[in-house]
Design a protein around this motif. Structure first.
Motif, PDB file in Angstrom:
ATOM      1  N   HIS A 191      16.222   4.708  10.407  1.00 56.33           N
ATOM      2  CA  HIS A 191      15.336   4.201  11.464  1.00 56.33           C
ATOM      3  C   HIS A 191      15.329   2.677  11.573  1.00 56.33           C
ATOM      4  O   HIS A 191      14.698   2.141  12.478  1.00 56.33           O
ATOM      5  CB  HIS A 191      13.903   4.679  11.212  1.00 56.33           C
ATOM      6  N   GLU A 208       9.827   7.845  11.015  1.00 57.35           N
ATOM      7  CA  GLU A 208       9.424   6.636  11.733  1.00 57.35           C
ATOM      8  C   GLU A 208       7.970   6.706  12.181  1.00 57.35           C
ATOM      9  O   GLU A 208       7.208   5.750  12.015  1.00 57.35           O
ATOM     10  CB  GLU A 208      10.334   6.431  12.946  1.00 57.35           C
ATOM     11  N   GLN A 209       7.563   7.854  12.770  1.00 55.09           N
ATOM     12  CA  GLN A 209       6.207   8.004  13.275  1.00 55.09           C
ATOM     13  C   GLN A 209       5.363   8.939  12.402  1.00 55.09           C
ATOM     14  O   GLN A 209       4.180   8.696  12.201  1.00 55.09           O
ATOM     15  CB  GLN A 209       6.241   8.551  14.716  1.00 55.09           C
ATOM     16  N   VAL A 210       5.980  10.019  11.940  1.00 50.50           N
ATOM     17  CA  VAL A 210       5.298  11.004  11.101  1.00 50.50           C
ATOM     18  C   VAL A 210       6.170  11.273   9.885  1.00 50.50           C
ATOM     19  O   VAL A 210       7.371  11.516  10.022  1.00 50.50           O
ATOM     20  CB  VAL A 210       5.048  12.325  11.853  1.00 50.50           C
ATOM     21  N   ALA A 211       5.580  11.227   8.695  1.00 58.41           N
ATOM     22  CA  ALA A 211       6.312  11.530   7.469  1.00 58.41           C
ATOM     23  C   ALA A 211       5.591  12.649   6.725  1.00 58.41           C
ATOM     24  O   ALA A 211       4.411  12.909   6.960  1.00 58.41           O
ATOM     25  CB  ALA A 211       6.416  10.298   6.586  1.00 58.41           C
ATOM     26  N   ARG A 247      10.496  11.854  13.066  1.00 54.72           N
ATOM     27  CA  ARG A 247      10.280  12.098  11.646  1.00 54.72           C
ATOM     28  C   ARG A 247      10.640  10.855  10.837  1.00 54.72           C
ATOM     29  O   ARG A 247      11.705  10.280  11.010  1.00 54.72           O
ATOM     30  CB  ARG A 247      11.130  13.274  11.165  1.00 54.72           C
ATOM     31  N   THR A 305       2.344   7.141  19.410  1.00 58.02           N
ATOM     32  CA  THR A 305       3.368   6.401  18.688  1.00 58.02           C
ATOM     33  C   THR A 305       2.969   4.945  18.497  1.00 58.02           C
ATOM     34  O   THR A 305       1.976   4.467  19.047  1.00 58.02           O
ATOM     35  CB  THR A 305       4.716   6.479  19.426  1.00 58.02           C
ATOM     36  N   CYS A 322       9.240   3.679   6.366  1.00 62.94           N
ATOM     37  CA  CYS A 322       9.247   3.186   7.741  1.00 62.94           C
ATOM     38  C   CYS A 322       7.839   3.039   8.306  1.00 62.94           C
ATOM     39  O   CYS A 322       7.660   2.969   9.528  1.00 62.94           O
ATOM     40  CB  CYS A 322      10.084   4.105   8.630  1.00 62.94           C
ATOM     41  N   PRO A 325       4.977   5.036   8.650  1.00 60.98           N
ATOM     42  CA  PRO A 325       4.578   6.003   9.693  1.00 60.98           C
ATOM     43  C   PRO A 325       3.094   5.888  10.020  1.00 60.98           C
ATOM     44  O   PRO A 325       2.290   5.432   9.203  1.00 60.98           O
ATOM     45  CB  PRO A 325       4.896   7.346   9.045  1.00 60.98           C
ATOM     46  N   LYS A 326       2.743   6.339  11.223  1.00 58.38           N
ATOM     47  CA  LYS A 326       1.335   6.337  11.617  1.00 58.38           C
ATOM     48  C   LYS A 326       0.586   7.520  11.011  1.00 58.38           C
ATOM     49  O   LYS A 326      -0.628   7.459  10.827  1.00 58.38           O
ATOM     50  CB  LYS A 326       1.218   6.388  13.144  1.00 58.38           C
TER      51      LYS A 326
END
Length: 638
Positions: free
Chosen positions: A427, A397-400, A395, A375, A478, A480-481
């Motif tokens: 988020h 925020e970190q993974v889209a 979802r 994260t 957001c 995402p990473k």
């Protein structure tokens, strides 16, 4: 001997069936179960308290309450089931005909049925009873008329949403007649809502029968009826309140049991809910207990954003348990683009959905493996251990995820700006003005010419390329990473595809190392443009992994070679010799059925290099040097 399907079906509907069967049994065996004559009066012992002879006491005429309850079940259920069945038969046929044929057929069925809806139910009941006189036959007729519109409207609406589906068109293309299409292709797919309507109708019929009997317009005294019992007990509720409790309790328990049974029956027979499968219970038990979650093999390296190890996903279908993802392991590093390629049905999209926790429910389950995500705050999160509320925080925020058809991914009844703002505020602690400004900046960032106008438009007002750009903006809202792009250019023309691919590359160049991409595609041309590393999937497994240049130059699996050979090669303009031109290569055979048991290499039936050893055991995914892996016993000979 009871079949596996029978056992599964019985277990699925469980206790609601037992409860309803018990009530029906009591109604059928009323003459044997009732301790007394239900209409025999004992005025001397009126309102008698419970005793050995009368376990529930006596009513205002000294009649045994238990006996009247038992016989009352026969009356109420007979009227309710008969009227609901008659209404269902007429209403379903009317809805099927009106919805499928339309035009005059709709006018003669649905519009005639709608006339009944113009009459208040109680007023219509009073009119018919006044004309024909009270009684069970009249009551059944009245209730049947009242309930026909409900079945017709539900069926009509479901037919309208189903008749243009591809499977209906396929049945029509086979030359099937209207009757076969209606009762063979459409009706089985709309049985779920009809069953729910039937449960509601039976429950309503029981209540209406009791209500009309309570008013003196239904069952004629002294015949036992729960409505008549409530009517009689109401006048003496202060002296004997239990006389009012028993018929009310019988009504509540009966209606509740019927509703529970129809809901469970709907879930068991509706294919879309994972029901109606041979050996369903066995399959579901296999899904839930086939494998335990594998412990991660070690710490995640600092540059790794996503680490997937031994991922196994199972989907319950009418033909068995599908091994949608079967022991998949890979990593996605910071700032890297990993392409996942393969034929349709190879497990590419299902891998992405498993990572996101978006598997179809209740049929889909991750039954094994580990999915660890690094994260933004430096934590390592095991996604397979998270519940739905925790996954919702991950979802976006970190993974889209970007899906392949933006028209079905964007909600058609909400404006584009509203949907992007909703994603941001899910988020980020932003007010509407700040979120709107952020949404406008995102749309401008992804190349939409007039972002302010786009915010106020609905999805259908945008072109396919603009919708996909809006989806990308929403996914990136957001920051995402990891971005999972599931064939995001499939539905677009070539020019727009190139623009979307260039946009994704530009977004990564602008923020080097900040966002990784898992790109799901079947287009090897896109792979050559976008990817740093390639995962080739077949039958739910990774069969080869390598960097993009190596895999195009020196494939180490027959399936990868087949995919590369099947890509059209442009011939030289000056080359007119027919012998110099070759036919487009294809891979013989078809993708295997993942619901069937398999022994050996999944690609062996289509592989010209297959040995007996390939058909006897599933080859492992091994390191073949240079940071690449292959699931082939003869990789060194390629």
């Amino acid at each position: 001997m009871t079949s596996a399907f029978d056992l599964a079906f019985l277990r699925r509907i469980g206790w609601p069936l037992a409860a309803v069967c018990l009530i029906l049994l009591v109604a059928v065996l009323a003459p044997l179960l009732a301790p007394h004559d239900p209409i025999r009066m004992d005025v001397v012992n009126r309102l008698g308290t419970p005793n050995w002879l009368h376990p529930l006491g006596q009513d205002e005429y000294g009649r045994d309450i238990l006996s009247r309850l038992v016989y009352g079940a026969r009356v109420s259920l007979s009227v309710a089931l008969l009227s609901a069945t008659i209404a269902a038969c007429i209403g379903i046929v009317a809805g099927l005909i009106g919805g499928y044929f339309g035009g005059v057929s709709e006018l003669l069925t649905l519009r005639v049925v709608d006339i009944v809806l113009c009459f208040p139910p109680m007023l219509l009941a009073l009119l018919v009873v006044t004309m024909l006189g009270p009684g069970m036959e009249t009551l059944t007729l009245v209730l049947s008329i009242l309930f026909i519109p409900g079945f017709a409207r539900v069926t009509y609406g479901e037919v309208l949403s189903t008749k243009n589906q591809e499977y209906v068109e396929a049945t029509r293309a086979l030359g099937a007649g209207s009757a076969r299409i209606l009762f063979g292709a459409i009706l089985p797919n709309i049985v779920g809502p009809i069953l729910v309507q039937f449960s509601l109708t039976v429950a309503s019929a029981i209540v209406l029968e009791s209500g009309l009997s309570f008013l003196g317009l239904g069952v004629v005294p002294p015949a036992p009826s729960w409505g008549l019992m409530i009517r009689g007990a109401r006048g003496y509720m202060e002296q004997a309140p239990m006389g009012l409790l028993w018929p009310c309790l019988a009504l509540v328990l009966t209606i509740w049991s019927i509703n529970q049974l129809c809901d469970s029956f709907r879930d068991a027979v509706d294919p879309r809910s994972g029901g109606s499968t041979r050996g369903f219970w066995t399959n579901l038990r296999a899904v839930l207990g086939m494998s335990s979650r594998a412990a991660p093999s070690g710490a995640v390296a600092p540059e790794v954003v996503l680490a997937v190890e031994g991922l196994k996903t199972r989907i319950v279908t009418p033909t068995g348990v599908v091994r949608a993802v079967d022991d998949v392991s890979f990593q996605v590093r910071r700032g890297e683009t990993v392409a996942v390629v393969g034929e349709s049905g190879s497990g590419k999209s299902m891998t992405g959905l498993s990572i996101m926790g978006l598997l179809p429910q209740p049929a889909g389950r991750v039954i094994g493996g580990s999915v660890r995500l690094a994260t933004k705050d430096g934590r390592i999160v095991e996604l397979t251990d998270l519940d739905e509320p925790a996954l919702r925080k991950i979802r976006g925020e970190q993974v889209a995820m970007i899906f392949q058809e933006p028209m079905t991914s964007l909600n058609p009844v909400h404006k584009v700006g509203t949907q992007i703002v909703e994603a941001i505020q899910a988020h980020r602690a932003m007010d509407n003005a700040a979120a709107q400004a952020r949404a406008k900046a995102l749309l401008e960032h992804v190349g939409i010419p007039d972002p302010a106008r786009c915010l106020g438009e609905f999805p259908h007002q945008l072109s396919g390329g603009m919708r996909q750009r809006a989806m990308i903006a929403m996914a990136l809202s957001c920051e995402p990473k990891l971005l999972i792009a599931d064939e995001p250019t499939t539905a677009l023309d070539v020019t727009i595809q190139a623009q979307i691919l260039e946009l994704l590359r530009a977004l990564q160049r602008e923020h080097p190392g900040s966002m990784s991409v898992m790109f799901v595609t079947h287009n090897l041309g896109v792979v050559a443009e976008m990817a740093d590393r390639v995962l080739v999937m077949y039958a739910g497994q990774i069969v080869e992994e390598a960097d993009v240049a190596t895999i195009f130059a020196r494939p180490r699996h027959p399936y990868t070679r087949g995919l590369l050979d099947s890509v059209p090669k442009p011939s030289h303009a000056a080359d007119t010799d027919a012998s110099a031109r070759r036919r487009l290569a294809t891979i013989p055979g078809t993708v295997p059925n993942l619901a069937l048991d398999r022994v050996g290499c999944a690609f062996a039936p289509r592989c010209a290099m297959a040995l007996d050893a390939c058909r006897q055991g599933d080859p492992p995914l091994v390191d073949v040097g240079g940071g690449r892996r292959s699931r082939c016993l003869r990789w060194s000979e390629l």
